[in-house]
Structure formats: C-alpha cells, structure tokens
Design a protein around this motif. Structure first.
Motif, PDB file in Angstrom:
ATOM      1  N   MET A  53       0.829  -1.203   0.000  1.00  0.00           N
ATOM      2  CA  MET A  53       0.000   0.000   0.000  1.00  0.00           C
ATOM      3  C   MET A  53       0.867   1.258   0.000  1.00  0.00           C
ATOM      4  O   MET A  53       0.558   2.230  -0.685  1.00  0.00           O
ATOM      5  N   LEU A  54       1.955   1.232   0.738  1.00  0.00           N
ATOM      6  CA  LEU A  54       2.878   2.362   0.754  1.00  0.00           C
ATOM      7  C   LEU A  54       3.450   2.595  -0.637  1.00  0.00           C
ATOM      8  O   LEU A  54       3.532   3.731  -1.106  1.00  0.00           O
ATOM      9  N   PHE A  55       3.822   1.525  -1.335  1.00  0.00           N
ATOM     10  CA  PHE A  55       4.334   1.643  -2.701  1.00  0.00           C
ATOM     11  C   PHE A  55       3.295   2.288  -3.605  1.00  0.00           C
ATOM     12  O   PHE A  55       3.614   3.207  -4.378  1.00  0.00           O
ATOM     13  N   VAL A  56       2.058   1.829  -3.524  1.00  0.00           N
ATOM     14  CA  VAL A  56       0.990   2.388  -4.355  1.00  0.00           C
ATOM     15  C   VAL A  56       0.798   3.873  -4.063  1.00  0.00           C
ATOM     16  O   VAL A  56       0.671   4.688  -4.979  1.00  0.00           O
ATOM     17  N   LEU A  57       0.816   4.239  -2.793  1.00  0.00           N
ATOM     18  CA  LEU A  57       0.626   5.641  -2.423  1.00  0.00           C
ATOM     19  C   LEU A  57       1.777   6.517  -2.897  1.00  0.00           C
ATOM     20  O   LEU A  57       1.562   7.650  -3.328  1.00  0.00           O
ATOM     21  N   VAL A  58       2.993   6.012  -2.841  1.00  0.00           N
ATOM     22  CA  VAL A  58       4.140   6.792  -3.325  1.00  0.00           C
ATOM     23  C   VAL A  58       4.046   6.978  -4.837  1.00  0.00           C
ATOM     24  O   VAL A  58       4.353   8.057  -5.357  1.00  0.00           O
ATOM     25  N   VAL A  59       3.599   5.963  -5.557  1.00  0.00           N
ATOM     26  CA  VAL A  59       3.419   6.097  -7.009  1.00  0.00           C
ATOM     27  C   VAL A  59       2.335   7.140  -7.309  1.00  0.00           C
ATOM     28  O   VAL A  59       2.520   7.994  -8.179  1.00  0.00           O
ATOM     29  N   VAL A  60       1.225   7.095  -6.589  1.00  0.00           N
ATOM     30  CA  VAL A  60       0.158   8.073  -6.782  1.00  0.00           C
ATOM     31  C   VAL A  60       0.674   9.475  -6.473  1.00  0.00           C
ATOM     32  O   VAL A  60       0.408  10.428  -7.219  1.00  0.00           O
ATOM     33  N   TYR A  61       1.425   9.607  -5.393  1.00  0.00           N
ATOM     34  CA  TYR A  61       1.982  10.913  -5.023  1.00  0.00           C
ATOM     35  C   TYR A  61       2.905  11.441  -6.123  1.00  0.00           C
ATOM     36  O   TYR A  61       2.841  12.613  -6.486  1.00  0.00           O
TER      37      TYR A  61
END
Length: 72
Positions: A53-61
């Motif tokens: 989830m952290l990876f996904v959020l960093v990509v979105v950011y």
C-alpha cells in the motif's frame, strides 16, 4: 489551494499513516495467526499489505507531483 495541493496533502497523510501501521506498536494488534487472509496468517498478510500500500501511495503521489499545475 488547488486540487493538486489538496491531493498532495491527502496522499502524504496516507503515506504517513501506512508507515505508522508497520513501524509502531500498532503492528502488535495484528500479531495473530487467525483469521487467515488469502490463505496466509493475518500477521503475514498485514506485513505484506502495508508495504504494498505504501508503494501504491508513493506512485500516486509522484503522479500528482509530476502532473502539470492547474492554470488559473
């Protein structure tokens, strides 16, 4: 404040939240074998889910930051 700035703040808060879910005593709450999620113990699922989830959020950011700024 434009949508881009608001989106940045929301995603940053979610990133901080996901880090807290894996790096604080909160992880003790997930230290259970039962229930099984996707065939693995809950604690293993917890430790796989939050870094993903952290990876996904960093990509979105990064997509929000790299997008063109709103013209006014």
């Amino acid at each position: 404040m434009g949508n881009s700035e608001k989106g940045k703040k929301i995603v940053l808060l979610l990133i901080i939240f996901s880090l807290l879910m894996t790096a604080t005593p909160i992880v003790i709450l997930a230290n259970k074998i039962q229930p099984f999620v996707l065939g693995i113990p809950f604690f293993a699922f917890w430790n796989i889910f939050w870094p993903f989830m952290l990876f996904v959020l960093v990509v979105v950011y990064s997509k929000i930051v790299d997008s063109k700024p709103d013209e006014q």
